[in-house]
Design an enzyme around this catalytic site. Structure first.
Site, PDB file in Angstrom:
ATOM      1  N   ASN A  72      43.053   5.472  40.458  1.00 24.50           N
ATOM      2  CA  ASN A  72      41.984   5.801  39.516  1.00 24.50           C
ATOM      3  C   ASN A  72      41.133   4.576  39.197  1.00 24.50           C
ATOM      4  O   ASN A  72      39.940   4.690  38.919  1.00 24.50           O
ATOM      5  CB  ASN A  72      42.584   6.367  38.232  1.00 24.50           C
ATOM      6  CG  ASN A  72      43.336   7.670  38.468  1.00 24.50           C
ATOM      7  OD1 ASN A  72      43.143   8.337  39.480  1.00 24.50           O
ATOM      8  ND2 ASN A  72      44.208   8.038  37.546  1.00 24.50           N
ATOM      9  N   ASN A 172      39.019   7.945  45.688  1.00 20.70           N
ATOM     10  CA  ASN A 172      40.367   8.306  45.255  1.00 20.70           C
ATOM     11  C   ASN A 172      40.329   9.573  44.407  1.00 20.70           C
ATOM     12  O   ASN A 172      39.553   9.641  43.445  1.00 20.70           O
ATOM     13  CB  ASN A 172      40.961   7.171  44.409  1.00 20.70           C
ATOM     14  CG  ASN A 172      42.344   7.512  43.877  1.00 20.70           C
ATOM     15  OD1 ASN A 172      43.300   7.564  44.643  1.00 20.70           O
ATOM     16  ND2 ASN A 172      42.452   7.761  42.581  1.00 20.70           N
ATOM     17  N   GLU A 173      41.136  10.548  44.759  1.00 23.83           N
ATOM     18  CA  GLU A 173      41.326  11.773  43.950  1.00 23.83           C
ATOM     19  C   GLU A 173      40.014  12.271  43.355  1.00 23.83           C
ATOM     20  O   GLU A 173      39.911  12.489  42.141  1.00 23.83           O
ATOM     21  CB  GLU A 173      42.371  11.525  42.853  1.00 23.83           C
ATOM     22  CG  GLU A 173      43.750  11.266  43.417  1.00 23.83           C
ATOM     23  CD  GLU A 173      44.865  11.198  42.377  1.00 23.83           C
ATOM     24  OE1 GLU A 173      44.573  11.152  41.168  1.00 23.83           O
ATOM     25  OE2 GLU A 173      46.043  11.195  42.784  1.00 23.83           O
ATOM     26  N   TYR A 244      53.661  13.577  43.197  1.00 24.34           N
ATOM     27  CA  TYR A 244      54.664  12.915  42.356  1.00 24.34           C
ATOM     28  C   TYR A 244      55.645  13.976  41.867  1.00 24.34           C
ATOM     29  O   TYR A 244      55.241  15.087  41.525  1.00 24.34           O
ATOM     30  CB  TYR A 244      53.989  12.248  41.156  1.00 24.34           C
ATOM     31  CG  TYR A 244      53.099  11.088  41.550  1.00 24.34           C
ATOM     32  CD1 TYR A 244      53.641   9.851  41.870  1.00 24.34           C
ATOM     33  CD2 TYR A 244      51.721  11.231  41.612  1.00 24.34           C
ATOM     34  CE1 TYR A 244      52.830   8.776  42.229  1.00 24.34           C
ATOM     35  CE2 TYR A 244      50.896  10.172  41.975  1.00 24.34           C
ATOM     36  CZ  TYR A 244      51.466   8.938  42.276  1.00 24.34           C
ATOM     37  OH  TYR A 244      50.665   7.885  42.636  1.00 24.34           O
ATOM     38  N   GLU A 292      49.807   8.409  48.300  1.00 26.24           N
ATOM     39  CA  GLU A 292      50.502   8.221  47.016  1.00 26.24           C
ATOM     40  C   GLU A 292      51.636   9.236  46.959  1.00 26.24           C
ATOM     41  O   GLU A 292      51.382  10.447  47.022  1.00 26.24           O
ATOM     42  CB  GLU A 292      49.573   8.446  45.821  1.00 26.24           C
ATOM     43  CG  GLU A 292      48.603   7.316  45.589  1.00 26.24           C
ATOM     44  CD  GLU A 292      47.777   7.491  44.316  1.00 26.24           C
ATOM     45  OE1 GLU A 292      48.310   8.009  43.318  1.00 26.24           O
ATOM     46  OE2 GLU A 292      46.597   7.102  44.346  1.00 26.24           O
ATOM     47  N   GLN A 351      54.143   3.006  43.005  1.00 29.53           N
ATOM     48  CA  GLN A 351      53.450   1.822  43.478  1.00 29.53           C
ATOM     49  C   GLN A 351      54.477   0.762  43.830  1.00 29.53           C
ATOM     50  O   GLN A 351      55.642   1.098  43.961  1.00 29.53           O
ATOM     51  CB  GLN A 351      52.465   1.365  42.432  1.00 29.53           C
ATOM     52  CG  GLN A 351      51.428   2.457  42.119  1.00 29.53           C
ATOM     53  CD  GLN A 351      50.235   1.990  41.285  1.00 29.53           C
ATOM     54  OE1 GLN A 351      50.078   0.841  40.939  1.00 29.53           O
ATOM     55  NE2 GLN A 351      49.360   2.940  40.942  1.00 29.53           N
TER      56      GLN A 351
HETATM   57  O1  AHR Z   1      49.596   5.930  40.923  1.00 31.41           O
HETATM   58  C1  AHR Z   1      49.138   6.231  39.635  1.00 31.41           C
HETATM   59  C2  AHR Z   1      47.885   7.109  39.653  1.00 31.41           C
HETATM   60  O2  AHR Z   1      48.225   8.366  40.150  1.00 31.41           O
HETATM   61  C3  AHR Z   1      46.766   6.645  40.550  1.00 31.41           C
HETATM   62  O3  AHR Z   1      45.914   5.740  39.944  1.00 31.41           O
HETATM   63  C4  AHR Z   1      46.039   7.922  40.832  1.00 31.41           C
HETATM   64  O4  AHR Z   1      45.389   7.916  42.079  1.00 31.41           O
HETATM   65  C5  AHR Z   1      47.092   8.989  40.717  1.00 31.41           C
HETATM   66  O5  AHR Z   1      46.695  10.037  39.914  1.00 31.41           O
END
Ligand code: AHR
Length: 507
Positions: A72, A172-173, A244, A292, A351
């Site tokens: 982000n 990104n996203e 995630y 990610e 990360q």
């Molecule tokens: O990795 C944390 C956040 O998760 C990143 O900034 C974003 O791309 C995602 O939503």
């Protein structure tokens, strides 16, 4: 006791192991950069301010690439703020994480750090508040040899040789309402295509990643991929996936089966990309960058950014402390990525340090391995050669989220050059061990090199700065066999790596 039978055959190969599957991610977020990889006052810091203890753990983790600078964060980042004399760099508000960005660390520092870590960079450009012009400027600064304004700036800043960054993320996203500069799929697809075309005028061999959905549950999932690729199919090489996982309502059985969701997501995006390609009668295939992925307790307190007048520098954010169960899930997600290595050719665990990360640090103090470090490090080290297509016949288990799933999941790799066959397995059942038979066709097993397991007990144990390494793989001494068959027992809720010495006997 559950049972599973696996059949491996070196003739049934999915693809060469893409070494880029073992990538990571460094974002200007919380203490990932500041206090993570970079802490000039730390006792182990080198002349560049990079923490030596962290670098040592990064090398041990075995990552191959690092995506940077977000996330982000990238969607409102001005890359120029982070280059040139440090005392002249502006402090800026980071709108993504409501923090103050000092810009003491930027592109040139990152490139020095990846050089020391021995990994390849993956660079993201800002397509939120910025566009094609700034992306091309960044490319010129990074990759042009010299003789132009921006390339000469890089040289003046101390980097005479161009960086030669090959893999670039186009934003990104961009589907996410939380993203600064969110766009519609068609709007973004056009911008991505335009930016890709401009970047390829500089270097036609760059590899370019378009943003896919932020996760499988996005309301626009599917139409987003279709519409973006309808605009950009011929201009990009990969499409990104992000996912995630966390236990929802304490539902551990479903959490342990999280790889089901990853499998579904990859298969769905592959099908959508191929359908766009088929309509265009294209001979190109779009690959997947799962850039990610991880376990992330998104609803927990450490994930709430500051607000109001509070704009701290590098606040502790997204600092999840991982359990042994989380490590088993991470091992399972790596199995899913490897299984799809014909299409997933790059991936980044998100990360690297402190922020939902395998490595944690204390300011001025120690650095340590979280539980999730261990399955990642073992897989990155031993998944070599080719991925084999494992035929699997397993007992099943019923989960609330994914319905009936196999109790045992597995993938295997085969390295011709060393004669090593490695099987990665997960027992996804909370209370029942599994007896596994590994049948090998087309190869003779000469012996067991190593069999190690994470999990089975103490699923809630976590590592601390001074605490033990709870998920350090321990020897699994149940593995027996040679020739055409090996047997082993997987404890309940566990990840296992079985390394075999094997000779190819295919005609
Ligand atoms: O990795 C944390 C956040 O998760 C990143 O900034 C974003 O791309 C995602 O939503």
């Amino acid at each position: 006791m559950n049972t599973a039978r696996l059949l491996l055959d070196p003739r049934r190969r999915v693809a060469p192991v893409p070494r880029r599957l073992f990538g990571s991610f460094v974002e200007h977020l919380g203490r990932c950069v500041y206090g993570g990889i970079y802490e000039p006052d730390h006792p182990t810091a080198d002349a560049d301010g990079f923490r030596g203890d962290v670098l040592a753990l990064v090398r041990e983790l075995g990552i191959t690439t690092v995506r940077y600078p977000g996330g982000n964060f990238v969607s409102s980042y001005r890359w120029e703020d982070g280059v040139g004399p440090v005392d002249k760099r502006p402090a800026r508000l980071d709108l993504a994480w409501h923090s103050l960005e000092t810009n003491a660390f930027g592109l040139d520092e990152f490139m020095r750090w990846v050089g020391k870590a021995g990994v390849d960079p993956i660079m993201a450009v800002n397509l939120g508040t910025r566009g094609t012009a700034e992306a091309v400027d960044l490319l010129e600064y990074a990759n042009h040899r010299g003789g132009s304004h921006l390339a000469d700036k890089r040289r003046d800043n101390g980097a005479v040789d161009p960086y030669g960054i090959r893999l670039w993320c186009l934003g990104n996203e961009m589907d996410g309402p939380w993203q600064v500069g969110q766009r519609s799929a068609t709007e973004y697809g056009r911008l991505a295509a335009q930016t890709a075309k401009a970047m390829r005028r500089f270097d036609s061999d760059l590899e370019l990643v378009a943003c896919g959905s932020s996760y499988l549950g996005m309301p626009t999932f599917g139409s987003w991929e279709r519409d973006v690729l309808t605009e950009a199919y011929d201009d990009v090489d990969l499409i990104s996936l992000h996912a995630y996982y966390q236990p929802v309502d304490d539902d551990l059985p479903s959490f342990l089966a999280s790889a089901e969701d990853m499998d579904t997501y990859i298969d769905a995006v592959t099908a959508i990309a191929d359908s766009v390609g088929a309509i265009r009668r294209s001979t190109r295939k779009i690959m997947i960058a799962f850039d990610e992925w991880n376990v992330w307790y998104q609803s927990a307190a450490p994930s709430t950014p500051p607000s109001g007048e509070d704009w701290p520098v590098a606040p502790p954010l997204l600092e999840d402390h991982y359990s042994v169960a989380d490590a088993v899930v991470v091992g399972g997600l790596l199995i899913s990525l490897l299984r799809h290595s014909d299409r997933v050719t790059a991936a980044c665990q998100a990360q690297l340090v402190n922020v939902i990360a395998p490595i944690m640090t204390e300011p001025g103090g120690s650095a340590w391995r979280q539980t999730i470090f261990h399955p990642f490090a073992r897989t990155a080290r031993h998944a070599r050669g080719a991925v084999l297509d494992v035929l699997r016949d397993s007992s099943t288990t019923t989960t609330d989220r994914y319905g009936v799933v196999d109790a045992v999941d597995a993938v295997s790799t085969w390295d011709d050059s060393t004669g090593e066959m490695t099987v990665f397995l997960v027992n996804r059942v909370l209370d029942t061990p599994a007896e596994v038979t590994v049948d090998v066709a087309g190869a003779q097993v000469g012996g067991i090199i190593e069999c190690v397991t994470v999990g089975g007990a103490d699923l809630d144990a976590r590592n601390t700065a001074d605490g033990p390494d709870h998920a350090e793989p321990r020897t699994n001494d149940t593995a027996r066999g040679s020739g055409a068959s090996v047997q082993l027992t997987l404890p309940q809720a566990s990840w296992t790596m079985l390394r075999l010495r094997a000779t190819d006997v295919t005609p």
